[in-house]
Write an enzyme that holds these catalytic residues in place. Structure first.
Site, mmCIF file in Angstrom:
data_model
loop_
_atom_site.group_PDB
_atom_site.id
_atom_site.type_symbol
_atom_site.label_atom_id
_atom_site.label_comp_id
_atom_site.label_asym_id
_atom_site.label_seq_id
_atom_site.Cartn_x
_atom_site.Cartn_y
_atom_site.Cartn_z
ATOM 1 N N ASN A 26 46.876 41.330 31.975
ATOM 2 C CA ASN A 26 45.711 40.447 31.998
ATOM 3 C C ASN A 26 44.558 41.119 31.266
ATOM 4 O O ASN A 26 44.448 42.342 31.266
ATOM 5 C CB ASN A 26 45.298 40.209 33.466
ATOM 6 C CG ASN A 26 44.074 39.320 33.595
ATOM 7 O OD1 ASN A 26 43.974 38.274 32.943
ATOM 8 N ND2 ASN A 26 43.125 39.732 34.425
ATOM 9 N N HIS A 37 40.456 41.301 31.271
ATOM 10 C CA HIS A 37 39.333 40.998 32.159
ATOM 11 C C HIS A 37 38.024 41.436 31.498
ATOM 12 O O HIS A 37 37.942 42.547 30.966
ATOM 13 C CB HIS A 37 39.529 41.745 33.488
ATOM 14 C CG HIS A 37 38.423 41.476 34.459
ATOM 15 N ND1 HIS A 37 38.321 40.302 35.160
ATOM 16 C CD2 HIS A 37 37.343 42.219 34.809
ATOM 17 C CE1 HIS A 37 37.237 40.329 35.908
ATOM 18 N NE2 HIS A 37 36.623 41.475 35.715
ATOM 19 N N ARG A 80 50.296 26.299 46.768
ATOM 20 C CA ARG A 80 50.175 27.329 45.739
ATOM 21 C C ARG A 80 51.505 28.054 45.512
ATOM 22 O O ARG A 80 51.860 28.392 44.378
ATOM 23 C CB ARG A 80 49.073 28.308 46.180
ATOM 24 C CG ARG A 80 48.645 29.299 45.165
ATOM 25 C CD ARG A 80 47.387 29.986 45.615
ATOM 26 N NE ARG A 80 46.204 29.265 45.178
ATOM 27 C CZ ARG A 80 45.654 29.419 43.970
ATOM 28 N NH1 ARG A 80 46.172 30.240 43.082
ATOM 29 N NH2 ARG A 80 44.577 28.733 43.646
ATOM 30 N N GLY A 109 46.915 41.709 43.800
ATOM 31 C CA GLY A 109 45.480 41.585 44.065
ATOM 32 C C GLY A 109 44.758 40.853 42.943
ATOM 33 O O GLY A 109 45.370 40.393 41.977
ATOM 34 N N ASP A 137 42.614 41.334 39.951
ATOM 35 C CA ASP A 137 42.154 42.316 38.961
ATOM 36 C C ASP A 137 42.275 43.754 39.470
ATOM 37 O O ASP A 137 41.429 44.608 39.161
ATOM 38 C CB ASP A 137 40.706 42.015 38.530
ATOM 39 C CG ASP A 137 40.570 40.615 37.941
ATOM 40 O OD1 ASP A 137 41.494 40.174 37.245
ATOM 41 O OD2 ASP A 137 39.537 39.961 38.184
ATOM 42 N N ARG A 196 43.801 31.461 37.043
ATOM 43 C CA ARG A 196 44.356 31.428 38.406
ATOM 44 C C ARG A 196 45.080 32.719 38.704
ATOM 45 O O ARG A 196 45.639 33.350 37.805
ATOM 46 C CB ARG A 196 45.332 30.267 38.554
ATOM 47 C CG ARG A 196 44.651 28.933 38.448
ATOM 48 C CD ARG A 196 45.469 27.833 39.058
ATOM 49 N NE ARG A 196 44.841 26.546 38.797
ATOM 50 C CZ ARG A 196 43.889 26.024 39.545
ATOM 51 N NH1 ARG A 196 43.448 26.653 40.602
ATOM 52 N NH2 ARG A 196 43.347 24.849 39.242
ATOM 53 N N ASP A 221 49.000 42.881 39.493
ATOM 54 C CA ASP A 221 49.704 43.047 40.771
ATOM 55 C C ASP A 221 49.259 41.922 41.702
ATOM 56 O O ASP A 221 48.648 40.950 41.249
ATOM 57 C CB ASP A 221 49.500 44.454 41.353
ATOM 58 C CG ASP A 221 48.061 44.710 41.767
ATOM 59 O OD1 ASP A 221 47.236 43.756 41.739
ATOM 60 O OD2 ASP A 221 47.747 45.852 42.134
#
Ligand code: GRF
Length: 220
Positions: A108, A110, A66, A144, A146, A92, A142
């Site tokens: 992002n 969500h 990864r 984490g 979400d 991802r 960041d």
């Protein structure tokens, strides 16, 4: 000058389409420099190709692990020198290489009101929890899942007949308005990203209208 952005997708690309259409309509002051996916089959890639936007596929399985994939992804994105990286249905978690290369500059969308229901299946989690409202969140990415600073949210009711798909469909209608609006806010300097998120008060005027029309449309 239009904000140079790169958009990362994994699937249909309806949010990508919304950004491009908002840009066409003068509601999102961006120059989409590249659309990058982790999946060859992502339908949104066709949409980018139709518009002659450079595309690239960086698949996890082509790398030893990864971390190597993440380095390659960061490199692929950096080649297009974006000022903002938009995860629009990118399924991802991006890693340290991406986050250090674009510090505070990856956002992002969500399909839930974070910090509730992070991870996959936000709409399903909302239906199962029996909440009466849900919505979408645009946040800074960041390390984490979400967890990064919230930039903006929009709300939809959860209706008695909703299953996860119906709710997700309604949430996506809002995503298609909120995400381009946030990007435009960044482009026009009304939203400042970086170590801290600052949203100018005047930016909230258009954001506020995101809630009521959605409710009105469903309430009749
Ligand atoms: C969106 O609902 C987004 O919130 C989630 O993935 C979905 C992507 O949809 N992260 P699309 O590919 O933009 O149609």
């Amino acid at each position: 000058m239009a904000l140079p952005i790169a958009i990362l997708i994994s699937g249909t690309g309806s949010n990508l389409r919304a950004i491009l259409e908002a840009a066409d309509a003068g509601r999102c002051d961006v120059n989409v420099r590249a659309v990058i996916s982790d999946r060859e089959s992502a339908k949104g890639l066709d949409l980018a190709r139709e518009r002659n936007i450079p595309t690239r596929v960086v698949k996890l399985k082509d790398f030893a692990d990864r971390a190597q994939w993440d380095i390659a992804l960061a490199q692929a994105v950096a080649e297009h020198a974006p000022s903002l990286v938009v995860l629009a249905g990118f399924m991802r978690v991006v890693g340290a290489a991406m986050i250090t290369r674009f510090p505070g500059l990856i956002i992002n969308v969500h399909p839930a009101l974070l910090p509730l229901f992070p991870g996959t299946d936000g709409p399903l989690q909302a239906v199962r929890a029996g909440v009466r409202v849900s919505g979408c969140t645009v946040h800074v990415v960041d390390s984490g899942v979400d967890t990064g600073p919230i930039i903006a949210q929009a709300v939809v009711p959860v209706l008695p007949a909703d299953d996860a798909d119906r709710l997700h469909e309604r949430i996506q209608q809002l995503e298609h308005r909120l995400l381009p609006a946030v990007i435009d806010g960044v482009a026009r300097g009304r939203i400042e990203l970086g170590s801290e998120v600052r949203v100018a008060e005047r930016w909230f005027d258009p954001a506020a209208t995101l809630v009521s029309p959605a409710i009105a449309a469903e309430g009749t």
